[in-house]
Design a protein around this motif. Structure first.
Motif, PDB file in Angstrom:
ATOM      1  N   TRP A  34      -6.751  34.928  19.936  1.00  0.00           N
ATOM      2  CA  TRP A  34      -6.163  33.663  19.435  1.00  0.00           C
ATOM      3  C   TRP A  34      -6.646  32.493  20.272  1.00  0.00           C
ATOM      4  O   TRP A  34      -6.963  31.433  19.730  1.00  0.00           O
ATOM      5  N   LYS A  35      -6.696  32.685  21.583  1.00  0.00           N
ATOM      6  CA  LYS A  35      -7.143  31.611  22.467  1.00  0.00           C
ATOM      7  C   LYS A  35      -8.597  31.254  22.176  1.00  0.00           C
ATOM      8  O   LYS A  35      -8.953  30.061  22.088  1.00  0.00           O
ATOM      9  N   ALA A  36      -9.459  32.255  22.060  1.00  0.00           N
ATOM     10  CA  ALA A  36     -10.878  32.014  21.815  1.00  0.00           C
ATOM     11  C   ALA A  36     -11.116  31.329  20.478  1.00  0.00           C
ATOM     12  O   ALA A  36     -12.114  30.625  20.295  1.00  0.00           O
ATOM     13  N   ALA A  37     -10.192  31.529  19.527  1.00  0.00           N
ATOM     14  CA  ALA A  37     -10.313  30.916  18.206  1.00  0.00           C
ATOM     15  C   ALA A  37      -9.593  29.573  18.111  1.00  0.00           C
ATOM     16  O   ALA A  37      -9.644  28.912  17.071  1.00  0.00           O
ATOM     17  N   GLY A  38      -8.890  29.182  19.187  1.00  0.00           N
ATOM     18  CA  GLY A  38      -8.125  27.943  19.144  1.00  0.00           C
ATOM     19  C   GLY A  38      -6.922  28.020  18.229  1.00  0.00           C
ATOM     20  O   GLY A  38      -6.472  27.015  17.690  1.00  0.00           O
ATOM     21  N   LYS A  39      -6.371  29.220  18.059  1.00  0.00           N
ATOM     22  CA  LYS A  39      -5.289  29.423  17.102  1.00  0.00           C
ATOM     23  C   LYS A  39      -4.010  29.970  17.744  1.00  0.00           C
ATOM     24  O   LYS A  39      -3.159  30.524  17.059  1.00  0.00           O
ATOM     25  N   PHE A  40      -3.876  29.814  19.067  1.00  0.00           N
ATOM     26  CA  PHE A  40      -2.681  30.335  19.723  1.00  0.00           C
ATOM     27  C   PHE A  40      -1.418  29.691  19.157  1.00  0.00           C
ATOM     28  O   PHE A  40      -0.437  30.377  18.848  1.00  0.00           O
ATOM     29  N   GLY A  41      -1.422  28.368  19.010  1.00  0.00           N
ATOM     30  CA  GLY A  41      -0.256  27.673  18.461  1.00  0.00           C
ATOM     31  C   GLY A  41       0.043  28.084  17.043  1.00  0.00           C
ATOM     32  O   GLY A  41       1.204  28.272  16.664  1.00  0.00           O
ATOM     33  N   GLU A  42      -0.999  28.256  16.244  1.00  0.00           N
ATOM     34  CA  GLU A  42      -0.819  28.665  14.843  1.00  0.00           C
ATOM     35  C   GLU A  42      -0.217  30.061  14.743  1.00  0.00           C
ATOM     36  O   GLU A  42       0.648  30.316  13.902  1.00  0.00           O
ATOM     37  N   MET A  43      -0.646  30.974  15.613  1.00  0.00           N
ATOM     38  CA  MET A  43      -0.185  32.357  15.544  1.00  0.00           C
ATOM     39  C   MET A  43       1.230  32.526  16.079  1.00  0.00           C
ATOM     40  O   MET A  43       1.870  33.539  15.819  1.00  0.00           O
ATOM     41  N   THR A  44       1.729  31.567  16.843  1.00  0.00           N
ATOM     42  CA  THR A  44       3.079  31.686  17.400  1.00  0.00           C
ATOM     43  C   THR A  44       4.084  30.735  16.763  1.00  0.00           C
ATOM     44  O   THR A  44       5.274  30.832  17.026  1.00  0.00           O
ATOM     45  N   ARG A  45       3.595  29.811  15.945  1.00  0.00           N
ATOM     46  CA  ARG A  45       4.470  28.758  15.411  1.00  0.00           C
ATOM     47  C   ARG A  45       5.640  29.321  14.613  1.00  0.00           C
ATOM     48  O   ARG A  45       6.758  28.807  14.681  1.00  0.00           O
ATOM     49  N   ARG A  46       5.425  30.368  13.848  1.00  0.00           N
ATOM     50  CA  ARG A  46       6.474  30.902  12.973  1.00  0.00           C
ATOM     51  C   ARG A  46       6.983  32.270  13.436  1.00  0.00           C
ATOM     52  O   ARG A  46       7.648  32.978  12.673  1.00  0.00           O
ATOM     53  N   ALA A  47       6.690  32.616  14.664  1.00  0.00           N
ATOM     54  CA  ALA A  47       7.101  33.925  15.170  1.00  0.00           C
ATOM     55  C   ALA A  47       8.598  33.973  15.437  1.00  0.00           C
ATOM     56  O   ALA A  47       9.220  32.965  15.775  1.00  0.00           O
ATOM     57  N   VAL A  48       9.171  35.160  15.283  1.00  0.00           N
ATOM     58  CA  VAL A  48      10.601  35.366  15.547  1.00  0.00           C
ATOM     59  C   VAL A  48      10.820  35.377  17.056  1.00  0.00           C
ATOM     60  O   VAL A  48       9.874  35.546  17.838  1.00  0.00           O
ATOM     61  N   PRO A  49      12.086  35.196  17.517  1.00  0.00           N
ATOM     62  CA  PRO A  49      12.351  35.112  18.964  1.00  0.00           C
ATOM     63  C   PRO A  49      11.789  36.266  19.774  1.00  0.00           C
ATOM     64  O   PRO A  49      11.184  36.058  20.832  1.00  0.00           O
ATOM     65  N   ARG A  50      11.985  37.499  19.311  1.00  0.00           N
ATOM     66  CA  ARG A  50      11.506  38.645  20.098  1.00  0.00           C
ATOM     67  C   ARG A  50       9.990  38.603  20.253  1.00  0.00           C
ATOM     68  O   ARG A  50       9.445  38.910  21.319  1.00  0.00           O
ATOM     69  N   ARG A  51       9.298  38.204  19.206  1.00  0.00           N
ATOM     70  CA  ARG A  51       7.833  38.125  19.277  1.00  0.00           C
ATOM     71  C   ARG A  51       7.393  37.025  20.247  1.00  0.00           C
ATOM     72  O   ARG A  51       6.429  37.208  21.003  1.00  0.00           O
ATOM     73  N   ILE A  52       8.091  35.893  20.226  1.00  0.00           N
ATOM     74  CA  ILE A  52       7.787  34.813  21.166  1.00  0.00           C
ATOM     75  C   ILE A  52       7.913  35.306  22.598  1.00  0.00           C
ATOM     76  O   ILE A  52       7.063  35.031  23.463  1.00  0.00           O
ATOM     77  N   MET A  53       8.972  36.061  22.850  1.00  0.00           N
ATOM     78  CA  MET A  53       9.204  36.594  24.191  1.00  0.00           C
ATOM     79  C   MET A  53       8.090  37.568  24.577  1.00  0.00           C
ATOM     80  O   MET A  53       7.585  37.536  25.709  1.00  0.00           O
ATOM     81  N   GLU A  54       7.677  38.438  23.657  1.00  0.00           N
ATOM     82  CA  GLU A  54       6.611  39.396  23.930  1.00  0.00           C
ATOM     83  C   GLU A  54       5.299  38.679  24.256  1.00  0.00           C
ATOM     84  O   GLU A  54       4.600  39.038  25.210  1.00  0.00           O
ATOM     85  N   VAL A  55       4.965  37.667  23.452  1.00  0.00           N
ATOM     86  CA  VAL A  55       3.725  36.931  23.676  1.00  0.00           C
ATOM     87  C   VAL A  55       3.783  36.170  24.997  1.00  0.00           C
ATOM     88  O   VAL A  55       2.803  36.120  25.748  1.00  0.00           O
ATOM     89  N   PHE A  56       4.949  35.590  25.300  1.00  0.00           N
ATOM     90  CA  PHE A  56       5.100  34.836  26.540  1.00  0.00           C
ATOM     91  C   PHE A  56       4.837  35.709  27.758  1.00  0.00           C
ATOM     92  O   PHE A  56       4.026  35.366  28.630  1.00  0.00           O
TER      93      PHE A  56
END
Length: 387
Positions: A252-274
């Protein structure tokens, strides 16, 4: 003499009037300021030159109208900026062009060639790579093919050859010089840490992720690399058949899409990615997922997050959830820079969001308390741990 002066003034006045009329004509009948091309697969944009703009407008007027519809998967966007307003055209994978009213035109040969050249210019100038699925990357980068790998952060590059891999690419540096550059990217020592990379092959630049640890078998002699390393693409899998979140965050970082891939994520997923981003040393990415109240809190969090060498979530239970808040009880195992052994942290983590479709964020105060606390918390019963 007086007559001559009057004639000169008359000629000057006529020229000035013609120039004024020309300016008005250009303002009214040539209202385009500039035309920009942006990509949906590759973030970024380019401004067309005057000659490219003229050719584009000329060939657009010659393009064949074939009906009406909605562009389901736009590949490119043309933004025509005028003195008043803007027109947008969406271009799909078949080079069909859709205007804002839904009209579809089929470009001629010259326009298709221009669009291809402009898209290549966009790819070349973009800092990011295309985020394509593994099924497509597997065909573009087949076994025994050679590619250039560029580290996203340092921009250092080296050459590799793909030797194996079914669910991802198993590759090896081509030469000892390539191995030395790869080791330089990792600070002089091999590591399992994932890094965002761009894989350049066949005129394309693909968003990917690599680890920096030689393992398994190697087949290229003289490259000073004892084994191979792995390159992952979007939705590629490990040997165990699992999509690896650490690699995906780097893609996601290399594609410049980190914000796009996390924008609609549920709380648990946000925590996992963080916590994944923190574990991989990507504090800048992790900060995008935090809600921080003031400069002091930001400074305190930044200091402790940058000291974390590795982090593992060993337990996680949801304790309270509502439309605007979600609370988790979390157990962490943390390794800090220059401190031997591991630390255990346990506490409540609050995730919040504002009204509407705003993304979920980790509350900075609760995170700071969790990372600093050494107290044991009573885990509520009846909730299954998902560590």
């Amino acid at each position: 003499m007086l007559i001559i002066n009057k004639r000169n003034w008359a000629v000057f006045g006529c020229c000035l009037g013609l120039l004024f009329c020309l300016v008005i004509f250009l303002y009214l009948y040539n209202p385009i300021i500039k035309i920009e091309l942006s990509g949906n697969q590759v973030p970024g944009q380019i401004v067309l030159s005057q000659s490219e703009q003229k050719m584009l407008i000329r060939e657009l007027t010659r393009a064949q109208f074939i009906g009406r519809g909605v562009c389901q998967a736009p590949r490119l966007t043309l933004s025509v900026r005028k003195k008043k307003g803007m027109d947008r055209y969406l271009i799909d994978k078949d080079n069909l062009i859709y205007d804002s009213t839904g009209q579809i035109v089929q470009p001629g040969k010259k326009l298709q060639e221009l669009l291809t050249a402009l898209e290549q210019k966009l790819r070349d100038r973009s800092l990011y790579g295309e985020m394509i699925a593994w099924s497509e990357a597997d065909k573009i980068f087949p076994r025994l093919a050679r590619a250039q790998v560029q580290d996203f952060d340092s921009r250092l590059a080296f050459w590799v050859q793909r030797r194996a891999g079914r669910a991802h690419a198993d590759v090896q540096p081509l030469t000892a010089e390539d191995t030395a550059i790869m080791k330089q990217i990792y600070g002089g020592k091999w590591s399992w840490k994932r890094r965002a990379i761009l894989v350049k092959i066949k005129g394309r630049k693909l968003a990917a992720s690599m680890n920096g640890m030689p393992h398994g078998a190697g087949a290229i002699s003289g490259n000073n690399f004892p084994g191979h390393f792995c390159i992952h693409f979007y939705n590629s899998k490990t040997h165990s058949g699992r999509v690896n979140l650490e690699h995906q965050v780097m893609v996601w970082k290399a594609a410049g899409k980190f914000g796009e891939m996390t924008r609609r994520a549920v709380p648990r997923r946000i925590m996992e990615v963080f916590f994944t981003a923190v574990d991989q040393g990507e504090v800048n990415l992790a900060e995008q997922l935090m809600a921080i109240k003031d400069k002091k809190e930001k400074r305190d969090l930044n200091e402790i997050l940058h000291r974390i060498e590795w982090l593992t979530v060993s337990g996680c239970k949801a304790t309270q959830e509502s439309p605007g808040q979600s609370v988790f009880l979390v157990k962490l195992e943390v390794g800090l820079e220059k401190e031997p052994g591991k630390l255990e942290r346990e506490g409540y983590l609050l995730l919040c969001r504002s009204k509407g479709a705003a993304p979920w964020k980790i509350d900075g105060s609760s995170l700071l308390k969790l990372l600093k606390s050494q107290e044991k918390v009573q885990w509520p019963g009846g909730i299954k741990s998902q560590g």
